[in-house]
Design a protein around this motif. Structure first.
Motif, PDB file in Angstrom:
ATOM      1  N   ILE A 104      27.458  10.841  14.289  1.00  0.00           N
ATOM      2  CA  ILE A 104      26.760   9.868  13.729  1.00  0.00           C
ATOM      3  C   ILE A 104      25.318  10.487  13.684  1.00  0.00           C
ATOM      4  N   ALA A 105      24.523  10.022  12.649  1.00  0.00           N
ATOM      5  CA  ALA A 105      23.115  10.711  12.420  1.00  0.00           C
ATOM      6  C   ALA A 105      22.480   9.449  11.723  1.00  0.00           C
ATOM      7  N   GLY A 106      20.995   9.556  11.747  1.00  0.00           N
ATOM      8  CA  GLY A 106      20.303   8.428  11.061  1.00  0.00           C
ATOM      9  C   GLY A 106      18.887   8.923  10.996  1.00  0.00           C
ATOM     10  N   ASP A 107      18.148   8.238   9.812  1.00  0.00           N
ATOM     11  CA  ASP A 107      16.808   8.615   9.566  1.00  0.00           C
ATOM     12  C   ASP A 107      15.907   7.394  10.162  1.00  0.00           C
ATOM     13  N   GLY A 108      16.394   6.379  10.967  1.00  0.00           N
ATOM     14  CA  GLY A 108      15.533   5.269  11.283  1.00  0.00           C
ATOM     15  C   GLY A 108      16.024   4.073  10.366  1.00  0.00           C
ATOM     16  N   SER A 109      16.507   4.281   9.215  1.00  0.00           N
ATOM     17  CA  SER A 109      16.907   3.243   8.182  1.00  0.00           C
ATOM     18  C   SER A 109      18.380   3.161   8.007  1.00  0.00           C
ATOM     19  N   VAL A 110      19.047   4.231   7.904  1.00  0.00           N
ATOM     20  CA  VAL A 110      20.484   4.130   7.517  1.00  0.00           C
ATOM     21  C   VAL A 110      21.084   5.278   8.486  1.00  0.00           C
ATOM     22  N   PHE A 111      22.298   5.014   8.919  1.00  0.00           N
ATOM     23  CA  PHE A 111      23.049   5.975   9.629  1.00  0.00           C
ATOM     24  C   PHE A 111      24.427   6.242   8.995  1.00  0.00           C
ATOM     25  N   PHE A 124      25.810   3.024   7.390  1.00  0.00           N
ATOM     26  CA  PHE A 124      25.457   1.741   7.863  1.00  0.00           C
ATOM     27  C   PHE A 124      23.889   1.407   7.977  1.00  0.00           C
ATOM     28  N   GLU A 125      23.661   0.334   7.889  1.00  0.00           N
ATOM     29  CA  GLU A 125      22.122  -0.184   8.140  1.00  0.00           C
ATOM     30  C   GLU A 125      21.900  -1.138   9.198  1.00  0.00           C
ATOM     31  N   LYS A 126      20.759  -1.178   9.494  1.00  0.00           N
ATOM     32  CA  LYS A 126      20.433  -2.184  10.610  1.00  0.00           C
ATOM     33  C   LYS A 126      19.337  -3.120  10.138  1.00  0.00           C
ATOM     34  N   LYS A 127      19.736  -4.530  10.130  1.00  0.00           N
ATOM     35  CA  LYS A 127      18.962  -5.312   9.338  1.00  0.00           C
ATOM     36  C   LYS A 127      18.608  -6.656  10.496  1.00  0.00           C
ATOM     37  N   ASP A 128      17.473  -6.898  10.770  1.00  0.00           N
ATOM     38  CA  ASP A 128      17.464  -7.774  11.598  1.00  0.00           C
ATOM     39  C   ASP A 128      18.098  -7.743  13.121  1.00  0.00           C
ATOM     40  N   GLY A 129      18.062  -6.308  13.506  1.00  0.00           N
ATOM     41  CA  GLY A 129      18.707  -6.326  14.809  1.00  0.00           C
ATOM     42  C   GLY A 129      20.286  -6.167  14.872  1.00  0.00           C
ATOM     43  N   ARG A 130      20.956  -6.300  13.523  1.00  0.00           N
ATOM     44  CA  ARG A 130      22.229  -6.071  13.609  1.00  0.00           C
ATOM     45  C   ARG A 130      22.950  -5.109  12.724  1.00  0.00           C
ATOM     46  N   PHE A 131      23.889  -4.310  13.089  1.00  0.00           N
ATOM     47  CA  PHE A 131      24.436  -3.279  11.959  1.00  0.00           C
ATOM     48  C   PHE A 131      25.297  -3.862  11.190  1.00  0.00           C
ATOM     49  N   PHE A 132      25.397  -3.265   9.966  1.00  0.00           N
ATOM     50  CA  PHE A 132      26.245  -3.260   8.685  1.00  0.00           C
ATOM     51  C   PHE A 132      26.778  -2.072   8.407  1.00  0.00           C
ATOM     52  N   MET A 133      27.978  -1.923   8.140  1.00  0.00           N
ATOM     53  CA  MET A 133      28.515  -1.013   7.124  1.00  0.00           C
ATOM     54  C   MET A 133      28.505  -1.214   5.710  1.00  0.00           C
ATOM     55  N   THR A 134      27.545  -0.448   4.863  1.00  0.00           N
ATOM     56  CA  THR A 134      27.288  -0.874   3.442  1.00  0.00           C
ATOM     57  C   THR A 134      28.005   0.152   2.545  1.00  0.00           C
ATOM     58  N   GLN A 135      28.278   1.224   2.845  1.00  0.00           N
ATOM     59  CA  GLN A 135      28.851   2.231   1.779  1.00  0.00           C
ATOM     60  C   GLN A 135      29.760   3.184   2.276  1.00  0.00           C
ATOM     61  N   THR A 136      30.811   3.628   1.636  1.00  0.00           N
ATOM     62  CA  THR A 136      31.549   4.578   2.090  1.00  0.00           C
ATOM     63  C   THR A 136      31.666   5.499   1.060  1.00  0.00           C
ATOM     64  N   PHE A 137      31.912   6.912   1.079  1.00  0.00           N
ATOM     65  CA  PHE A 137      31.840   8.096   0.233  1.00  0.00           C
ATOM     66  C   PHE A 137      33.128   8.509   0.405  1.00  0.00           C
ATOM     67  N   GLU A 138      34.227   8.622  -0.314  1.00  0.00           N
ATOM     68  CA  GLU A 138      35.367   9.051  -0.231  1.00  0.00           C
ATOM     69  C   GLU A 138      35.606  10.711  -0.714  1.00  0.00           C
ATOM     70  N   ASN A 139      36.720  11.131  -0.341  1.00  0.00           N
ATOM     71  CA  ASN A 139      36.977  12.612  -0.729  1.00  0.00           C
ATOM     72  C   ASN A 139      35.907  13.530  -0.441  1.00  0.00           C
ATOM     73  N   ILE A 140      35.458  13.429   0.898  1.00  0.00           N
ATOM     74  CA  ILE A 140      34.455  14.377   1.313  1.00  0.00           C
ATOM     75  C   ILE A 140      34.955  15.517   1.938  1.00  0.00           C
ATOM     76  N   GLY A 141      35.555  16.662   1.045  1.00  0.00           N
ATOM     77  CA  GLY A 141      36.383  17.915   1.354  1.00  0.00           C
ATOM     78  C   GLY A 141      37.656  17.452   2.117  1.00  0.00           C
ATOM     79  N   ILE A 142      37.589  18.211   3.380  1.00  0.00           N
ATOM     80  CA  ILE A 142      38.886  18.040   4.181  1.00  0.00           C
ATOM     81  C   ILE A 142      38.203  17.826   5.556  1.00  0.00           C
ATOM     82  N   ARG A 143      38.454  16.648   6.097  1.00  0.00           N
ATOM     83  CA  ARG A 143      37.973  16.483   7.612  1.00  0.00           C
ATOM     84  C   ARG A 143      36.632  16.933   7.736  1.00  0.00           C
ATOM     85  N   PRO A 144      35.619  16.151   7.244  1.00  0.00           N
ATOM     86  CA  PRO A 144      34.199  16.235   7.553  1.00  0.00           C
ATOM     87  C   PRO A 144      34.103  15.987   9.104  1.00  0.00           C
ATOM     88  N   HIS A 145      33.400  16.916   9.648  1.00  0.00           N
ATOM     89  CA  HIS A 145      33.260  16.969  11.032  1.00  0.00           C
ATOM     90  C   HIS A 145      32.097  16.822  11.831  1.00  0.00           C
TER      91      HIS A 145
END
Length: 329
Positions: A104-111, A124-145
């Motif tokens: 997992i990696a993040g820039d301070g706003s999104v993860f 993922f995003e963190k809003k008001d101290g709580r984490f939320f999964m907000t997007q998914t990217f499908e078909n990212i090659g084979i076994r993004p690692h």
């Protein structure tokens, strides 16, 4: 005759132009921002406590902002905590909607996290101290690692471990949505199992998956240098520069035998071809499979598996000497 020559010249020009376009398509796509479909209802994480009393193939421990993350790969979950010292059952589950995720990696706003065996990237995003999964990217090659945030470019880099493709994501300034900006590739790594890469200034190092470590130019992945490695250490996991040495974690030999797992270091990568490395795994007891090394809070950290009771290590390096080695989990 002149018309025939002109026709042949035109045909040759069109052929070469088509070939150039094909090469560009293979090495860099797309040339526009590709947005994922945002989740209709963001999925909250970091609420339910972890019920697993131990880790199963932990791959990464990291700190992003003020939060700590622990990727529990074979339990199919990413844990988070405000402190790295809490008992495992006091960590909370950021997500369990992954299949053998690694980082997992993040820039301070999104993860961004890789969902390896589902070929996805989760956002993922963190809003008001709580984490939320907000997007998914499908078909990212084979076994993004492996996912890294590169502060110098403001980009996330995610490696498709079996295709040699590097997916580059961007979060536009003042926005929270992430977009796929482009995909670069190293064709010779297609079909090889490459577990990670290391960004070092304007270069990217790819660990051995096809018998060599590669140094590529970051902006286009043009190969600038290569170092062949012996079969016994060909199944590398990660390369990390610490002070005057490159530290390399090894999972298997070329044939996939985990008995070859170790940690070694060299001051010059050319020393690998002739076996002139220092094996340092006995500093961590040895006998398991070391994985990713990370650094935060003034210390280095190592994840490891196959060795019960020693899954996460903390250590320091002072004047190229390993010291203060502690087993955390």
């Amino acid at each position: 005759m002149k018309k025939k020559i002109l026709s042949l010249t035109l045909i040759l020009f069109l052929f070469l132009a088509g070939a150039a376009v094909l090469i560009l398509q293979k090495t860099a796509r797309p040339a526009y921002l590709a947005w994922s479909v945002s989740l209709e209802a963001p999925v909250e994480g970091g609420v339910v406590k972890n019920v697993q009393p131990s880790l199963s193939v932990p791959t990464q421990i990291s700190k992003i902002g003020a939060d700590y993350f622990l990727v529990d790969c074979y339990h199919n979950q990413i844990l988070t905590s405000p402190s790295p010292d809490l008992p495992l059952t006091e960590w909370t589950v950021l997500t369990d909607q992954i299949n053998r995720g690694h980082t997992i990696a993040g820039d301070g706003s999104v993860f961004l996290a890789d969902d390896t065996d589902n070929n996805r990237i989760l956002v993922f995003e963190k809003k008001d101290g709580r984490f939320f999964m907000t997007q998914t990217f499908e078909n990212i090659g084979i076994r993004p690692h492996y996912v890294v945030y590169d502060e110098s470019t403001g980009r996330f880099y995610a490696l498709s471990s079996m295709t040699g493709e590097l997916y580059i994501f961007v979060r536009p300034e003042n926005g929270s949505r992430v977009a796929l900006e482009k995909v670069l590739s190293v064709p010779e790594l297609s079909g090889a199992y490459v577990r990670s890469f290391t960004i070092d200034g304007n270069d990217i190092y790819f660990v051995s998956g096809n018998g060599s470590i590669l140094r590529a130019r970051k902006r286009d992945l043009k190969i600038m240098e290569r170092w062949p490695v012996p079969d016994q250490i060909a199944g590398m996991i990660q390369l990390t520069r610490i002070q005057d040495y490159f530290y390399i974690t090894v999972s298997t030999d070329l044939l996939g035998n985990q008995d070859a797992a170790t940690i070694l270091r060299v001051s010059d990568l050319s020393q690998l071809a002739t076996g002139q490395w220092e094996d340092i795994y006995d500093n961590f007891i040895g006998g398991g499979t070391p994985y990713y090394i990370s650094s935060f809070d003034g210390h280095y950290y190592l994840t490891e598996h196959r060795l019960p009771g020693h899954s996460v290590w903390q250590f320091d390096v002072e004047d190229n000497r390993l010291t203060n080695i502690l087993s955390l989990y």
